[in-house]
Motif scaffolding. Structure first.
Motif, PDB file in Angstrom:
ATOM      1  N   LYS A  16       0.890  -1.162   0.000  1.00  0.00           N
ATOM      2  CA  LYS A  16       0.000   0.000   0.000  1.00  0.00           C
ATOM      3  C   LYS A  16       0.923   1.204   0.000  1.00  0.00           C
ATOM      4  CE  LYS A  16      -3.355   2.502   2.796  1.00  0.00           C
ATOM      5  NZ  LYS A  16      -4.003   2.580   4.119  1.00  0.00           N
ATOM      6  N   THR A  18       1.259   5.126   0.266  1.00  0.00           N
ATOM      7  CA  THR A  18       0.473   6.249   0.759  1.00  0.00           C
ATOM      8  C   THR A  18       1.158   7.597   0.584  1.00  0.00           C
ATOM      9  OG1 THR A  18      -0.405   4.706   2.379  1.00  0.00           O
ATOM     10  CG2 THR A  18      -0.936   6.974   2.730  1.00  0.00           C
ATOM     11  N   GLY A  41      -2.864   4.463  -1.458  1.00  0.00           N
ATOM     12  CA  GLY A  41      -3.543   4.600  -0.180  1.00  0.00           C
ATOM     13  C   GLY A  41      -3.926   6.021   0.152  1.00  0.00           C
ATOM     14  N   SER A  42      -3.850   6.914  -0.792  1.00  0.00           N
ATOM     15  CA  SER A  42      -4.186   8.320  -0.549  1.00  0.00           C
ATOM     16  C   SER A  42      -5.540   8.620  -1.177  1.00  0.00           C
ATOM     17  CB  SER A  42      -3.108   9.239  -1.142  1.00  0.00           C
ATOM     18  OG  SER A  42      -1.863   8.972  -0.561  1.00  0.00           O
ATOM     19  N   ASP A  43      -6.578   8.591  -0.353  1.00  0.00           N
ATOM     20  CA  ASP A  43      -7.939   8.773  -0.861  1.00  0.00           C
ATOM     21  C   ASP A  43      -8.091  10.064  -1.660  1.00  0.00           C
ATOM     22  OD1 ASP A  43      -7.858   6.879   1.182  1.00  0.00           O
ATOM     23  OD2 ASP A  43      -9.800   7.422   1.988  1.00  0.00           O
ATOM     24  N   ALA A  46      -6.775   9.534  -5.290  1.00  0.00           N
ATOM     25  CA  ALA A  46      -7.086   8.247  -5.902  1.00  0.00           C
ATOM     26  C   ALA A  46      -6.849   8.270  -7.413  1.00  0.00           C
ATOM     27  CB  ALA A  46      -8.530   7.853  -5.599  1.00  0.00           C
ATOM     28  N   GLY A  59      -8.179   2.670   1.128  1.00  0.00           N
ATOM     29  CA  GLY A  59      -8.279   3.894   1.906  1.00  0.00           C
ATOM     30  C   GLY A  59      -9.453   3.869   2.858  1.00  0.00           C
ATOM     31  N   SER A  60      -9.534   4.878   3.671  1.00  0.00           N
ATOM     32  CA  SER A  60     -10.573   4.979   4.700  1.00  0.00           C
ATOM     33  C   SER A  60     -11.893   5.496   4.152  1.00  0.00           C
ATOM     34  CB  SER A  60     -10.096   5.905   5.818  1.00  0.00           C
ATOM     35  OG  SER A  60      -8.917   5.411   6.391  1.00  0.00           O
ATOM     36  N   TYR A  62     -13.202   5.288   1.342  1.00  0.00           N
ATOM     37  CA  TYR A  62     -13.910   4.398   0.422  1.00  0.00           C
ATOM     38  C   TYR A  62     -15.042   3.685   1.155  1.00  0.00           C
ATOM     39  CZ  TYR A  62      -9.507   5.187  -1.983  1.00  0.00           C
ATOM     40  OH  TYR A  62      -8.398   5.771  -2.554  1.00  0.00           O
TER      41      TYR A  62
END
Length: 158
Positions: A16, A18, A41-43, A46, A59-60, A62
């Motif tokens: 991952k 980021t 991993g960087s929303d 993306a 990512g979070s 998502y």
């Protein structure tokens, strides 16, 4: 390069990634090989991760606004850059709004708006009090309306 050690690990399948230097994704793929998986991993970046060759996204946000990221991914896959950029801007507006508050507590709260019990945060994370939740909802309504965002469950629950 610094990836020499990573390439020698047994059973390594991917990473991952980021960092904001997405051009490194190309270098990782070139150095270790195309079969080595690199997930962005960087929303908030993306689309950039996809454009630089990531194999997918982890990512979070998502979990909270999946509709925007599924749309972004599908637009990217069909080559609709304008739609993909619009969806990234919409997602970023939401992300940057939420980041003004305790992120983990805010995301759990947002999930509760759509009936998903994600529990509460644990130390050392901060919780979200009633006033902050009220302000978050107000700011998210403004973003929803300013961008004319439709069909995103957490925003429709406001």
């Amino acid at each position: 390069m610094y990836l020499d050690g990573l390439a020698t690990l047994d059973n390594r399948k991917g990473i991952k990634y980021t960092a904001s230097t997405h051009h490194e994704i190309l270098r990782i793929k070139e150095e270790i090989g195309k079969d080595f998986k690199v997930y962005s991993g960087s929303d908030e970046m993306a689309l950039s991760g996809l454009a630089y060759g990531s194999d997918g996204l982890i990512g979070s946000f998502y979990n909270v606004i999946p509709e925007l990221f599924i749309g972004l991914y599908n637009a990217y896959k069909r080559g609709d850059w304008e739609q993909a950029k619009l969806l990234q801007r919409q997602a970023d507006a939401i992300i940057f709004c939420v980041l003004k508050y305790p992120m983990h507590a805010s995301m759990k709260c947002m999930l509760s708006w759509i009936g998903i019990d994600a529990g509460t945060v644990r130390r050392p994370f901060s919780s979200l009090d009633g006033e902050a939740e009220k302000n978050l909802k107000k700011e998210l309504r403004i973003i929803r309306d300013a961008y004319s965002i439709k069909d995103v469950a957490v925003l429709e629950a406001l």
